[in-house]
Enzyme design. Structure first.
Site, short mmCIF file in Angstrom:
data_model
loop_
_atom_site.label_atom_id
_atom_site.label_comp_id
_atom_site.label_asym_id
_atom_site.label_seq_id
_atom_site.Cartn_x
_atom_site.Cartn_y
_atom_site.Cartn_z
N TYR A 119 0.84 -1.20 0.00
CA TYR A 119 0.00 0.00 0.00
C TYR A 119 0.87 1.25 0.00
O TYR A 119 0.46 2.31 -0.47
CB TYR A 119 -0.96 -0.04 1.18
CG TYR A 119 -2.20 0.82 0.99
CD1 TYR A 119 -3.01 0.67 -0.13
CD2 TYR A 119 -2.56 1.77 1.93
CE1 TYR A 119 -4.14 1.45 -0.31
CE2 TYR A 119 -3.69 2.55 1.77
CZ TYR A 119 -4.47 2.40 0.65
OH TYR A 119 -5.59 3.18 0.48
N LYS A 179 -3.57 8.29 2.86
CA LYS A 179 -4.82 8.09 3.59
C LYS A 179 -4.67 8.60 5.04
O LYS A 179 -5.63 9.15 5.60
CB LYS A 179 -5.25 6.63 3.58
CG LYS A 179 -5.75 6.17 2.22
CD LYS A 179 -6.98 6.92 1.77
CE LYS A 179 -7.54 6.39 0.47
NZ LYS A 179 -8.74 7.10 0.05
#
Length: 168
Positions: free
Chosen positions: A157, A164
């Site tokens: 990720y 995020k």
């Protein structure tokens, strides 16, 4: 049967990519609760995907918007203003990082890749909200999407986890 919680509310959805995207599910629920829908897309390839989704959901219109462009964002707000006058809901379900930035180690993220991921995935929320704020009815809502990768390490990720976390 559904209670029409959003009857005649106007929702602008940024980030529907296909019928498996989270934004699609949100838009579908909004539709089932009586909301009017408008969808953004980026470029001709996504227009070909978003157009049938808009038709399927009885959406009012679609419009092109590159959230990395202040000019596109301003033009989008103008289009929505011309079509609807005001809105009740802004959905920001937009995130992007170059594929190369999701491989290997996070510390190998390039400066340009980091900046792009932050611009599209994070700053765009502020930019869209600012542009659409004059169109928002009292008690309008703005919503965005986050992910567990903002709080915990998720393999591959990488820079999106940092983006995020910044979004949160």
């Amino acid at each position: 049967q559904y209670t029409m919680l959003l009857q005649d509310k106007k929702a602008v959805i940024f980030g529907v990519a296909n019928n498996r995207s989270i934004a699609y599910g949100i838009a579908n629920q909004f539709r089932q609760h009586g909301a009017k829908l408008a969808f953004s897309y980026l470029g001709d390839a996504l227009k070909k995907r978003v157009e049938p989704i808009c038709e399927e959901m009885g959406g009012d219109f679609i419009f092109n918007c590159d959230v990395g462009s202040d000019e596109d964002i301003a033009a989008s707000a103008e289009i929505v203003k011309e079509q609807w006058g005001e809105i009740d809901i802004l959905v920001h379900s937009v995130a992007f990082a170059n594929r190369d930035e999701l491989k290997g180690r996070y510390v190998d993220t390039s400066r340009a890749g980091f900046a792009l991921a932050m611009d599209i995935s994070v700053y765009s929320l502020a930019a869209l909200t600012k542009a659409f704020e004059p169109l928002m009815n009292p008690n309008a809502s703005v919503m965005t999407m986050t992910y567990l990768g903002a709080e915990r390490v998720v393999p591959s990720y990488n820079v999106m986890g940092v983006a995020k976390a910044a979004l949160e």
